[in-house]
Scaffold this motif. Structure first.
Motif, PDB file in Angstrom:
ATOM      1  N   MET A  16      -2.645  -3.865  -9.720  1.00 35.15           N
ATOM      2  CA  MET A  16      -2.617  -4.433  -8.367  1.00 35.15           C
ATOM      3  C   MET A  16      -3.692  -5.490  -8.197  1.00 35.15           C
ATOM      4  SD  MET A  16      -2.324  -2.428  -4.785  1.00 35.15           S
ATOM      5  CE  MET A  16      -2.242  -3.237  -3.197  1.00 35.15           C
ATOM      6  N   PHE A  26     -12.479  -2.160 -17.448  1.00 37.85           N
ATOM      7  CA  PHE A  26     -12.526  -0.863 -16.762  1.00 37.85           C
ATOM      8  C   PHE A  26     -11.242  -0.031 -16.920  1.00 37.85           C
ATOM      9  CE2 PHE A  26     -12.285   1.749 -12.869  1.00 37.85           C
ATOM     10  CZ  PHE A  26     -13.465   2.446 -12.966  1.00 37.85           C
ATOM     11  N   ALA A  45     -11.221  -7.409  -4.786  1.00 33.19           N
ATOM     12  CA  ALA A  45     -11.742  -6.037  -4.899  1.00 33.19           C
ATOM     13  C   ALA A  45     -12.340  -5.761  -6.279  1.00 33.19           C
ATOM     14  CB  ALA A  45     -10.655  -5.007  -4.557  1.00 33.19           C
ATOM     15  N   LEU A  46     -13.055  -6.758  -6.807  1.00 31.12           N
ATOM     16  CA  LEU A  46     -13.766  -6.534  -8.074  1.00 31.12           C
ATOM     17  C   LEU A  46     -14.984  -5.663  -7.795  1.00 31.12           C
ATOM     18  CD1 LEU A  46     -13.695 -10.153  -9.534  1.00 31.12           C
ATOM     19  CD2 LEU A  46     -12.303  -8.216 -10.264  1.00 31.12           C
ATOM     20  N   PHE A  47     -15.415  -4.916  -8.815  1.00 26.10           N
ATOM     21  CA  PHE A  47     -16.588  -4.070  -8.627  1.00 26.10           C
ATOM     22  C   PHE A  47     -17.848  -4.936  -8.747  1.00 26.10           C
ATOM     23  CE2 PHE A  47     -13.376  -1.176 -10.598  1.00 26.10           C
ATOM     24  CZ  PHE A  47     -13.015  -0.584  -9.400  1.00 26.10           C
ATOM     25  N   ASP A  48     -18.643  -4.925  -7.664  1.00 32.03           N
ATOM     26  CA  ASP A  48     -19.799  -5.820  -7.584  1.00 32.03           C
ATOM     27  C   ASP A  48     -20.845  -5.559  -8.659  1.00 32.03           C
ATOM     28  OD1 ASP A  48     -18.858  -7.070  -5.295  1.00 32.03           O
ATOM     29  OD2 ASP A  48     -19.641  -5.480  -4.008  1.00 32.03           O
ATOM     30  N   ASP A  49     -20.990  -4.285  -9.044  1.00 32.04           N
ATOM     31  CA  ASP A  49     -22.080  -3.968  -9.974  1.00 32.04           C
ATOM     32  C   ASP A  49     -21.631  -3.997 -11.433  1.00 32.04           C
ATOM     33  OD1 ASP A  49     -20.519  -1.788  -9.661  1.00 32.04           O
ATOM     34  OD2 ASP A  49     -22.092  -0.435  -8.950  1.00 32.04           O
ATOM     35  N   MET A  50     -20.466  -4.576 -11.697  1.00 32.48           N
ATOM     36  CA  MET A  50     -20.007  -4.734 -13.086  1.00 32.48           C
ATOM     37  C   MET A  50     -19.826  -6.222 -13.378  1.00 32.48           C
ATOM     38  SD  MET A  50     -16.959  -2.041 -13.651  1.00 32.48           S
ATOM     39  CE  MET A  50     -17.058  -0.384 -13.013  1.00 32.48           C
ATOM     40  N   ARG A 108      -7.619  -8.259 -14.390  1.00 28.57           N
ATOM     41  CA  ARG A 108      -7.778  -6.798 -14.350  1.00 28.57           C
ATOM     42  C   ARG A 108      -6.442  -6.112 -14.029  1.00 28.57           C
ATOM     43  NH1 ARG A 108     -11.812  -4.101 -10.047  1.00 28.57           N
ATOM     44  NH2 ARG A 108     -10.088  -4.635  -8.651  1.00 28.57           N
ATOM     45  N   PHE A 133      -5.571  -7.256  -5.445  1.00 27.58           N
ATOM     46  CA  PHE A 133      -5.841  -7.167  -4.014  1.00 27.58           C
ATOM     47  C   PHE A 133      -6.114  -8.555  -3.443  1.00 27.58           C
ATOM     48  CE2 PHE A 133      -6.467  -2.893  -5.368  1.00 27.58           C
ATOM     49  CZ  PHE A 133      -6.169  -2.111  -4.273  1.00 27.58           C
ATOM     50  N   ARG A 185       0.825  -1.206   0.000  1.00 29.96           N
ATOM     51  CA  ARG A 185       0.000   0.000   0.000  1.00 29.96           C
ATOM     52  C   ARG A 185       0.858   1.254   0.000  1.00 29.96           C
ATOM     53  NH1 ARG A 185      -5.419  -0.366   1.438  1.00 29.96           N
ATOM     54  NH2 ARG A 185      -6.099  -2.465   0.985  1.00 29.96           N
TER      55      ARG A 185
END
Lengths: 252, 266
Positions: B100, B119, B106-111, B168, B102, B57
């Motif tokens: 990165m 993205f 940490a994928l975007f839930d709404d995609m 990603r 994670f 981080r």
């Protein structure tokens, strides 16, 4: 003393956050697609609850109003009162309260969940400013969707009032429409819509702030959503009262 | 990828210079110094809670160290304050050189899976939708989730989410890929597949990898540089063969899964 300092710190952070949101909303990049998507999501979530909240109010105003207006033999003028009450007060306030309950909680929960699950960090690592990408679209969506919903609730409120005044209450339809159109001015409409946008702004900002500053776990996300609803509803009702007083004082 | 922050080839990818970070009384990183050359695969080992994730981080400016410098391609990330507009611009330019992975994906839930991988391409490249489609399909095929393009992250298993997140992370051919425990949650076969993908990307595109891991087999397979963090300190760091030959007690305890040794179970 500690509590006071903490409150001042929160207030300062909120003011800084609002400044950041304002700057992000007017400087590129603005994520228009995300804003439209949020508008669509929020409108769908809110339209039924908002309608269900406002429609009975028009009916109740007519129901109660008729008996009182009858005392003065003025029941034909019921629609003047109904129109003013719905357009200027009930429709904006109730539409905004339901936007706070539905949209505010869902924005705070969404941003809070993104934060807890590391998605806000993921955005930042991908060089995307989370305030621009997640908060600003939510705020803009609330500012735009709340008045649009209020247009719908204006119509629904007056219609349900009409149902209880004309077919059920026996008031003449012509008289109802005449007093309604004579009393409601464009100013009433604009003031109502303006108040909705203002309340929508408050809902979007508070939901965004509490969502981004959520704690670490799922329970904190629930708390952020809950705090958003409670604080924005209290704020809406207080500001509504202040704005109404100020406008009446100014002769509007 | 072409970037205005490009620097001469001999500048190390990452230099940490006496970096310390504490949370309250708890010192997580204590004077850590290391250099990771560009084009290398560095694996950082260490028990849980020893600051490995904090180190990652700090590299991308998600955390500011209390002390020390964090040089990424020669630029001190620790000196940049994300709250200042000018610094944010610099920081974002540096971050565009990173991908990165994670720990939890940490994928975007709404995609959908497709949109998640697309993205960064849509944001940071001028590629056409057609080209993006081809590239996303390629990335997803490489990690073995081509069939799940239109699924949402909530419909995937933990291991699949991890692989999509890796796709990603490498979406726009970053210079440095940071991986926070890439093999956790993966079965041994998929874990080995991911290791091979890392080696292939390293070989073909010259990507630098900084991998945090508990997986000693993975470290042996992919690392050309190995470091070990224990109790906030870098107990050993250097070329893999040298570190293996040196056989530091903490590393030996880690590799032999011994409960007795310098690493204390708190």
């Amino acid at each position: 003393m500690d509590k006071l300092l903490r409150s001042l710190h929160t207030l300062g952070a909120l003011v800084m956050f609002i400044g950041q949101v304002a700057r992000s909303a007017v400087t590129p990049p603005v994520y228009l697609g995300e804003t439209l998507r949020m508008m669509n999501v929020l409108a769908k979530r809110c339209v039924i609850p908002v309608s269900l909240a406002v429609a009975p109010v028009g009916a109740v105003i007519s129901l109660q109003g008729i008996s009182i207006f009858k005392l003065f033999g003025a029941e034909r003028m019921l629609s003047s009162f109904l129109g003013t009450a719905i357009f200027r007060e009930y429709s904006p306030a109730l539409a905004s309260v339901m936007v706070a309950a539905q949209a505010g909680s869902s924005i705070a929960a969404r941003i809070g969940t993104m934060k807890v699950r590391g998605q806000i960090d993921a955005l930042a690592v991908m060089s995307v400013d989370p305030v621009r990408y997640v908060v600003v679209p939510g705020v803009l969506a609330c500012v735009i969707v709340a008045p649009l919903l209020s247009v719908l609730t204006n119509l629904l409120g007056v219609f349900s009032g009409w149902v209880f005044a004309v077919p059920i209450g026996g008031i003449d339809h012509g008289a109802f429409m005449e007093h309604l159109t004579a009393q409601i001015t464009p100013a009433d409409l604009w003031i109502g819509l303006g108040k909705c946008s203002l309340f929508g702004l408050g809902v979007g900002l508070i939901a965004g702030y509490l969502g981004l500053n959520v704690g670490k776990g799922a329970a904190d996300v629930g708390k952020a959503a809950n705090d958003t609803v409670v604080s924005t509803i209290v704020l809406i009702l207080l500001v509504d009262y202040a704005v109404s007083m100020a406008l009446l004082g100014a002769g509007l | 990828m072409a970037d205005p922050t490009s620097t001469p080839d001999d500048t190390p990818a990452v230099v940490l210079d006496n970096v310390s970070k504490s949370f309250g009384d708890h010192t997580v990183l204590d004077g850590v110094s290391l250099t990771i050359q560009r084009g290398s695969i560095a694996v950082m080992l260490g028990p849980s809670g020893t600051g490995k994730s904090v180190l990652l981080r700090c590299l991308v400016g998600l955390l500011q160290p209390d002390r020390g410098r964090v040089l990424v391609f020669g630029e001190d990330v620790a000196a940049l304050d994300e709250k200042r507009a000018a610094d944010r611009k610099r920081l974002f330019a540096i971050r565009r050189r990173f991908g990165m992975l994670f720990q939890d994906g940490a994928l975007f839930d709404d995609m959908t899976v497709f949109d998640n991988v697309a993205f960064p391409m849509r944001l940071h490249t001028q590629l056409s939708e057609q080209a993006i489609h081809e590239k996303v399909s390629d990335r997803l095929a490489r990690v073995g989730v081509a069939h799940a393009e239109q699924k949402f992250p909530s419909e995937l298993s933990g291991g699949m989410r991890k692989r999509v997140a890796f796709a990603r992370a490498i979406a726009i051919d970053p210079d440095i890929v940071l991986c926070d425990e890439p093999s956790s949650g993966l079965d041994p076969v998929m874990s080995a597949t991911l290791d091979e993908l890392i080696l292939e990307l390293h070989r073909t595109l010259g990507m630098t990898f900084i991998i945090i891991s508990h997986d000693t087999a993975e470290a042996r397979k992919v690392a050309d540089t190995i470091g070990m963090l224990a109790n906030g300190k870098l107990v050993t760091f250097g070329p893999a063969e040298q570190v293996f030959a040196e056989n530091h007690p903490a590393l030996e305890q880690f590799f032999t899964r011994a409960t007795v040794g310098p690493i204390k179970v708190v």
